[in-house]
Scaffold this motif. Structure first.
Motif, PDB file in Angstrom:
ATOM      1  N   GLY A 124       7.416 -44.353  15.988  1.00 22.00           N
ATOM      2  CA  GLY A 124       8.370 -43.295  15.670  1.00 22.00           C
ATOM      3  C   GLY A 124       8.830 -43.346  14.229  1.00 22.00           C
ATOM      4  N   HIS A 125       9.040 -44.567  13.701  1.00 23.78           N
ATOM      5  CA  HIS A 125       9.545 -44.695  12.336  1.00 23.78           C
ATOM      6  C   HIS A 125       8.459 -44.372  11.307  1.00 23.78           C
ATOM      7  CE1 HIS A 125      13.010 -46.866  10.083  1.00 23.78           C
ATOM      8  NE2 HIS A 125      12.550 -45.851   9.399  1.00 23.78           N
ATOM      9  N   THR A 126       7.242 -44.829  11.557  1.00 19.09           N
ATOM     10  CA  THR A 126       6.146 -44.481  10.654  1.00 19.09           C
ATOM     11  C   THR A 126       5.934 -42.969  10.637  1.00 19.09           C
ATOM     12  OG1 THR A 126       5.024 -46.616  10.915  1.00 19.09           O
ATOM     13  CG2 THR A 126       3.671 -44.750  10.223  1.00 19.09           C
ATOM     14  N   GLY A 127       5.971 -42.358  11.818  1.00 23.05           N
ATOM     15  CA  GLY A 127       5.823 -40.906  11.897  1.00 23.05           C
ATOM     16  C   GLY A 127       6.934 -40.170  11.176  1.00 23.05           C
ATOM     17  N   LEU A 131       6.362 -37.511   8.213  1.00 22.78           N
ATOM     18  CA  LEU A 131       6.930 -36.165   8.324  1.00 22.78           C
ATOM     19  C   LEU A 131       7.674 -35.781   7.055  1.00 22.78           C
ATOM     20  CD1 LEU A 131      10.068 -34.988   9.012  1.00 22.78           C
ATOM     21  CD2 LEU A 131       8.055 -33.596   9.471  1.00 22.78           C
ATOM     22  N   ALA A 132       8.459 -36.720   6.527  1.00 19.96           N
ATOM     23  CA  ALA A 132       9.237 -36.439   5.321  1.00 19.96           C
ATOM     24  C   ALA A 132       8.334 -36.021   4.161  1.00 19.96           C
ATOM     25  CB  ALA A 132      10.059 -37.669   4.930  1.00 19.96           C
ATOM     26  N   PHE A 133       7.256 -36.746   3.952  1.00 18.14           N
ATOM     27  CA  PHE A 133       6.354 -36.422   2.844  1.00 18.14           C
ATOM     28  C   PHE A 133       5.621 -35.100   3.091  1.00 18.14           C
ATOM     29  CE2 PHE A 133       7.006 -40.917   1.988  1.00 18.14           C
ATOM     30  CZ  PHE A 133       7.098 -40.930   0.597  1.00 18.14           C
ATOM     31  N   ALA A 134       5.223 -34.854   4.345  1.00 16.83           N
ATOM     32  CA  ALA A 134       4.543 -33.598   4.658  1.00 16.83           C
ATOM     33  C   ALA A 134       5.492 -32.408   4.512  1.00 16.83           C
ATOM     34  CB  ALA A 134       3.978 -33.658   6.078  1.00 16.83           C
ATOM     35  N   LEU A 135       6.747 -32.581   4.923  1.00 18.57           N
ATOM     36  CA  LEU A 135       7.735 -31.509   4.796  1.00 18.57           C
ATOM     37  C   LEU A 135       8.049 -31.233   3.330  1.00 18.57           C
ATOM     38  CD1 LEU A 135       9.637 -29.593   6.329  1.00 18.57           C
ATOM     39  CD2 LEU A 135      11.349 -31.425   6.309  1.00 18.57           C
ATOM     40  N   ASN A 136       8.171 -32.289   2.539  1.00 19.85           N
ATOM     41  CA  ASN A 136       8.409 -32.108   1.105  1.00 19.85           C
ATOM     42  C   ASN A 136       7.301 -31.263   0.463  1.00 19.85           C
ATOM     43  OD1 ASN A 136      10.719 -33.658   1.211  1.00 19.85           O
ATOM     44  ND2 ASN A 136       9.770 -35.500   0.356  1.00 19.85           N
ATOM     45  N   GLY A 171       8.708 -41.280  18.407  1.00 21.47           N
ATOM     46  CA  GLY A 171       9.176 -40.022  17.855  1.00 21.47           C
ATOM     47  C   GLY A 171      10.410 -40.165  16.996  1.00 21.47           C
ATOM     48  N   SER A 172      10.896 -39.034  16.512  1.00 24.45           N
ATOM     49  CA  SER A 172      12.112 -39.032  15.699  1.00 24.45           C
ATOM     50  C   SER A 172      12.714 -37.637  15.708  1.00 24.45           C
ATOM     51  CB  SER A 172      11.822 -39.462  14.250  1.00 24.45           C
ATOM     52  OG  SER A 172      10.975 -38.517  13.603  1.00 24.45           O
ATOM     53  N   ILE A 173      14.001 -37.560  15.402  1.00 21.52           N
ATOM     54  CA  ILE A 173      14.700 -36.294  15.209  1.00 21.52           C
ATOM     55  C   ILE A 173      15.401 -36.371  13.866  1.00 21.52           C
ATOM     56  CG2 ILE A 173      16.464 -34.707  16.056  1.00 21.52           C
ATOM     57  CD1 ILE A 173      15.992 -35.785  18.856  1.00 21.52           C
ATOM     58  N   ASP A 174      15.094 -35.448  12.969  1.00 22.25           N
ATOM     59  CA  ASP A 174      15.682 -35.434  11.632  1.00 22.25           C
ATOM     60  C   ASP A 174      16.449 -34.137  11.433  1.00 22.25           C
ATOM     61  OD1 ASP A 174      14.467 -37.908  10.241  1.00 22.25           O
ATOM     62  OD2 ASP A 174      12.744 -36.951  11.198  1.00 22.25           O
ATOM     63  N   GLU A 175      17.665 -34.267  10.919  1.00 18.74           N
ATOM     64  CA  GLU A 175      18.527 -33.107  10.713  1.00 18.74           C
ATOM     65  C   GLU A 175      18.832 -32.949   9.227  1.00 18.74           C
ATOM     66  OE1 GLU A 175      21.966 -33.498  13.228  1.00 18.74           O
ATOM     67  OE2 GLU A 175      20.751 -34.219  14.914  1.00 18.74           O
ATOM     68  N   TYR A 176      18.694 -31.708   8.750  1.00 25.51           N
ATOM     69  CA  TYR A 176      18.891 -31.408   7.332  1.00 25.51           C
ATOM     70  C   TYR A 176      19.957 -30.328   7.171  1.00 25.51           C
ATOM     71  CZ  TYR A 176      14.357 -33.743   6.962  1.00 25.51           C
ATOM     72  OH  TYR A 176      13.334 -34.636   7.045  1.00 25.51           O
ATOM     73  N   ARG A 177      20.696 -30.414   6.058  1.00 23.38           N
ATOM     74  CA  ARG A 177      21.718 -29.435   5.727  1.00 23.38           C
ATOM     75  C   ARG A 177      21.251 -28.611   4.544  1.00 23.38           C
ATOM     76  NH1 ARG A 177      26.025 -26.278   7.218  1.00 23.38           N
ATOM     77  NH2 ARG A 177      27.405 -25.900   5.438  1.00 23.38           N
ATOM     78  N   GLU A 255      -3.668 -46.504  14.379  1.00 26.19           N
ATOM     79  CA  GLU A 255      -2.987 -46.804  15.647  1.00 26.19           C
ATOM     80  C   GLU A 255      -2.413 -45.547  16.289  1.00 26.19           C
ATOM     81  OE1 GLU A 255      -0.282 -50.202  15.421  1.00 26.19           O
ATOM     82  OE2 GLU A 255      -1.229 -50.740  13.516  1.00 26.19           O
ATOM     83  N   LEU A 256      -2.459 -44.426  15.573  1.00 25.47           N
ATOM     84  CA  LEU A 256      -1.944 -43.159  16.103  1.00 25.47           C
ATOM     85  C   LEU A 256      -3.086 -42.241  16.506  1.00 25.47           C
ATOM     86  CD1 LEU A 256       0.923 -42.311  13.586  1.00 25.47           C
ATOM     87  CD2 LEU A 256       1.159 -43.202  15.912  1.00 25.47           C
ATOM     88  N   ARG A 257      -2.987 -41.692  17.710  1.00 21.03           N
ATOM     89  CA  ARG A 257      -3.954 -40.694  18.149  1.00 21.03           C
ATOM     90  C   ARG A 257      -3.588 -39.328  17.588  1.00 21.03           C
ATOM     91  NH1 ARG A 257      -4.586 -40.965  24.292  1.00 21.03           N
ATOM     92  NH2 ARG A 257      -5.523 -42.941  23.650  1.00 21.03           N
ATOM     93  N   SER A 258      -2.283 -39.072  17.535  1.00 14.54           N
ATOM     94  CA  SER A 258      -1.837 -37.794  16.986  1.00 14.54           C
ATOM     95  C   SER A 258      -0.385 -37.902  16.530  1.00 14.54           C
ATOM     96  CB  SER A 258      -1.954 -36.673  18.028  1.00 14.54           C
ATOM     97  OG  SER A 258      -1.064 -36.892  19.109  1.00 14.54           O
ATOM     98  N   LEU A 259       0.011 -36.973  15.679  1.00 17.85           N
ATOM     99  CA  LEU A 259       1.375 -36.899  15.164  1.00 17.85           C
ATOM    100  C   LEU A 259       1.684 -35.426  14.937  1.00 17.85           C
ATOM    101  CD1 LEU A 259       3.765 -38.684  14.186  1.00 17.85           C
ATOM    102  CD2 LEU A 259       2.779 -38.579  11.903  1.00 17.85           C
ATOM    103  N   ARG A 260       2.688 -34.914  15.660  1.00 18.76           N
ATOM    104  CA  ARG A 260       3.025 -33.498  15.559  1.00 18.76           C
ATOM    105  C   ARG A 260       4.528 -33.314  15.433  1.00 18.76           C
ATOM    106  NH1 ARG A 260      -0.490 -29.756  16.063  1.00 18.76           N
ATOM    107  NH2 ARG A 260       1.093 -28.217  16.618  1.00 18.76           N
ATOM    108  N   THR A 261       4.901 -32.193  14.824  1.00 16.84           N
ATOM    109  CA  THR A 261       6.323 -31.929  14.619  1.00 16.84           C
ATOM    110  C   THR A 261       6.669 -30.488  14.982  1.00 16.84           C
ATOM    111  OG1 THR A 261       8.109 -32.310  13.030  1.00 16.84           O
ATOM    112  CG2 THR A 261       6.184 -31.142  12.240  1.00 16.84           C
TER     113      THR A 261
END
Length: 281
Positions: A124-127, A131-136, A171-177, A255-261
């Motif tokens: 979850g933490h690696t993902g 996610l942060a870099f892909a979103l940026n 997994g993870s949940i990230d909240e942005y303002r 080690e990951l089969r998939s990663l989706r957001t």
């Protein structure tokens, strides 16, 4: 003042032997046990994104692992710590919360982390970082002014807009303002809700590409102590992604089969919530 805890979890350590330095009595028959070293990762008191490890200490179940800090007279746990993380005037510790009769101070104990729970949190933490870099990257063309960039060169929306991050099992949940402050920095929020599907598609495309690369992941530590700076690094095809991080991680994206957001924007378009799920395999 007790010595600051030595840690081995940045390298993926799951077991070890240690000497009990102190036992702090808690409510409901529980105790916080401090040892001179540990493989257990504690939840951080200032940015509690990743939960603490569970496992066993001297045969006792470790129900939670939290950060502790002492000023030479008193020991404070978790949210009761009154100073900033790493204050050099304080000693910093990993506190293992156990139930039942704790070991005696000075005793040698065996520590064993729950490997399955650790792996799920690490995924979850690696993902979360990926996610942060892909979103940026996906939001890079929405900036009208120059702002600080992430290690891959994109404007760092994640660090500039982040409000809260929660690491889950796989997994993870990230909240942005997205408020006035971010807009003044040059972020264009117009039609963000309408563009959510396209942004999500771009992010997931990047995540799939990175997972397929099987890139190596690691945590670089400046020393063996809980207070020493640690940096997450991932050798992606486009460069090395890196960010300060005190959590635990996978060893490689293979080690990951998939990663989706999934992205969702609040009705007033001032909030963005990103839910990421990782499948190990």
């Amino acid at each position: 003042m007790l010595p600051t805890t030595k840690i081995v979890f940045p390298d993926g350590g799951l077991r070890g032997s240690a000497r009990v330095l102190a036992v702090h009595e808690l409510e409901a028959g529980r105790s916080a046990v401090l040892t001179d070293s540990t493989p257990f990762h504690p939840v951080d008191h200032t940015w509690p994104d990743q939960p603490g490890d569970t496992g066993t200490l001297g045969g006792l179940a470790v129900l939670d692992t939290v950060t502790a800090a002492g000023d030479g007279q008193r020991l404070f746990l978790a949210e009761d710590i009154p100073v900033r993380r790493g204050d050099p005037e304080w000693s910093w510790h990993v506190a293992h919360v156990v139930e039942g009769r704790p070991p005696e101070v000075g005793a040698e104990v065996e520590l064993l982390v729950d490997a399955g729970y650790r792996a799920a949190l690490s995924a979850g933490h690696t993902g979360c970082h990926l996610l942060a870099f892909a979103l940026n990257a996906a939001l890079a063309d929405r900036w009208r002014k120059e702002v600080r960039a992430d290690s891959l060169g994109s404007p760092d929306f994640d660090s500039l807009a982040m409000v809260r991050s929660r690491i889950l099992e796989n997994g993870s949940i990230d909240e942005y303002r997205i408020g006035k402050s971010l807009r003044k920095k040059g972020f264009t929020a117009g039609e963000l809700a309408a563009d959510t599907s396209g942004i999500e598609q771009a992010v997931n495309g990047k995540l799939a590409e990175w997972c397929a690369s099987g890139a190596k992941v690691g945590v670089r530590s400046e020393g063996p102590l809980l207070t020493d700076l640690r940096t997450w690094e991932c050798e992606l095809p486009s460069g090395t992604a890196s960010v300060p991080c005190g959590g635990t991680h996978l060893d490689a994206l293979s080690e990951l089969r998939s990663l989706r957001t999934e992205l969702s924007v609040s009705e007033d378009e001032t909030g963005l919530t990103v839910r990421t799920s990782a499948e190990q395999g």
